[in-house]
Write a protein that holds these residues in place. Sequence first.
Motif, PDB file in Angstrom:
ATOM      1  N   GLU A 137       0.860  -1.178   0.000  1.00  0.00           N
ATOM      2  CA  GLU A 137       0.000   0.000   0.000  1.00  0.00           C
ATOM      3  C   GLU A 137       0.891   1.220   0.000  1.00  0.00           C
ATOM      4  OE1 GLU A 137      -3.902   0.670   2.307  1.00  0.00           O
ATOM      5  OE2 GLU A 137      -2.795  -0.858   3.416  1.00  0.00           O
ATOM      6  N   LEU A 138       0.668   2.124  -0.921  1.00  0.00           N
ATOM      7  CA  LEU A 138       1.392   3.384  -0.953  1.00  0.00           C
ATOM      8  C   LEU A 138       0.465   4.431  -0.366  1.00  0.00           C
ATOM      9  CD1 LEU A 138       3.035   3.261  -4.510  1.00  0.00           C
ATOM     10  CD2 LEU A 138       3.882   2.326  -2.352  1.00  0.00           C
ATOM     11  N   LEU A 139       0.753   4.853   0.847  1.00  0.00           N
ATOM     12  CA  LEU A 139      -0.088   5.812   1.561  1.00  0.00           C
ATOM     13  C   LEU A 139       0.734   6.999   2.028  1.00  0.00           C
ATOM     14  CD1 LEU A 139      -2.017   3.384   3.958  1.00  0.00           C
ATOM     15  CD2 LEU A 139      -2.920   4.490   1.911  1.00  0.00           C
ATOM     16  N   PRO A 140       0.137   8.187   2.066  1.00  0.00           N
ATOM     17  CA  PRO A 140       0.844   9.319   2.668  1.00  0.00           C
ATOM     18  C   PRO A 140       1.159   8.989   4.139  1.00  0.00           C
ATOM     19  CG  PRO A 140      -1.186  10.043   1.592  1.00  0.00           C
ATOM     20  CD  PRO A 140      -1.198   8.545   1.595  1.00  0.00           C
ATOM     21  N   ALA A 141       2.272   9.506   4.629  1.00  0.00           N
ATOM     22  CA  ALA A 141       2.680   9.235   6.011  1.00  0.00           C
ATOM     23  C   ALA A 141       1.569   9.505   7.009  1.00  0.00           C
ATOM     24  CB  ALA A 141       3.933  10.039   6.352  1.00  0.00           C
ATOM     25  N   LYS A 142       0.781  10.549   6.771  1.00  0.00           N
ATOM     26  CA  LYS A 142      -0.302  10.907   7.703  1.00  0.00           C
ATOM     27  C   LYS A 142      -1.362   9.828   7.810  1.00  0.00           C
ATOM     28  CE  LYS A 142      -0.022  15.898   7.146  1.00  0.00           C
ATOM     29  NZ  LYS A 142      -0.719  17.117   6.724  1.00  0.00           N
ATOM     30  N   ARG A 143      -1.451   8.936   6.817  1.00  0.00           N
ATOM     31  CA  ARG A 143      -2.508   7.929   6.812  1.00  0.00           C
ATOM     32  C   ARG A 143      -2.008   6.525   7.112  1.00  0.00           C
ATOM     33  NH1 ARG A 143      -5.007   8.004   1.452  1.00  0.00           N
ATOM     34  NH2 ARG A 143      -6.142   6.243   2.301  1.00  0.00           N
ATOM     35  N   CYS A 144      -0.744   6.366   7.443  1.00  0.00           N
ATOM     36  CA  CYS A 144      -0.164   5.025   7.616  1.00  0.00           C
ATOM     37  C   CYS A 144      -0.604   4.304   8.892  1.00  0.00           C
ATOM     38  CB  CYS A 144       1.360   5.103   7.588  1.00  0.00           C
ATOM     39  SG  CYS A 144       1.998   5.355   5.938  1.00  0.00           S
ATOM     40  N   LEU A 145      -0.874   5.058   9.926  1.00  0.00           N
ATOM     41  CA  LEU A 145      -1.146   4.418  11.217  1.00  0.00           C
ATOM     42  C   LEU A 145      -2.615   4.408  11.606  1.00  0.00           C
ATOM     43  CD1 LEU A 145       1.856   5.818  13.273  1.00  0.00           C
ATOM     44  CD2 LEU A 145       1.710   3.721  11.949  1.00  0.00           C
ATOM     45  N   GLY A 146      -3.426   5.102  10.916  1.00  0.00           N
ATOM     46  CA  GLY A 146      -4.811   5.150  11.365  1.00  0.00           C
ATOM     47  C   GLY A 146      -5.745   5.214  10.274  1.00  0.00           C
TER      48      GLY A 146
END
Length: 146
Positions: A137-146
């Motif tokens: 999954e390529l996600l922005p850092a802000k969306r990686c944990l939640g």
Amino acid sequence: MAGLIREANDHDGVDLIYVNDNHGDFTADHNTLISAALEGERPDLVKPLVPPAGSQLITKVRHSIFYATALDYLLDRLDTKRIVLTGQVTEQCILYSALDGYIRHYEVVVPPDAVAHIDEELGAAALKMMERNMSAELLPAKRCLG
């Protein structure tokens, strides 16, 4: 990366593990590696990423964070299912670590805004390969944990 590290430290259920290359110096401990980075050309970029006391630290010797390290054992003990890979170099260490994580059946997440490439074209190709071939999954850092 610094924002993601802060978020990981404040997020229950997230185990933050630092893995650093020893650059072939098998006498180097974590403090030596951190000191060398802080004495390098860009200490301003290193300071926000320095592991706080008590952090889980593993030293690696090759491109993959899994190769000849205790990381897989540690992740198994922590019952880890999902790994988020950050750092450098996208087309080398991140790519090879993603592959090794994928073949070990971890869900792999790579935030493109928290990895650094040497060659922009190869970095973009590596991200595409991770997404397509390793189901990353390529996600922005802000969306990686939640």
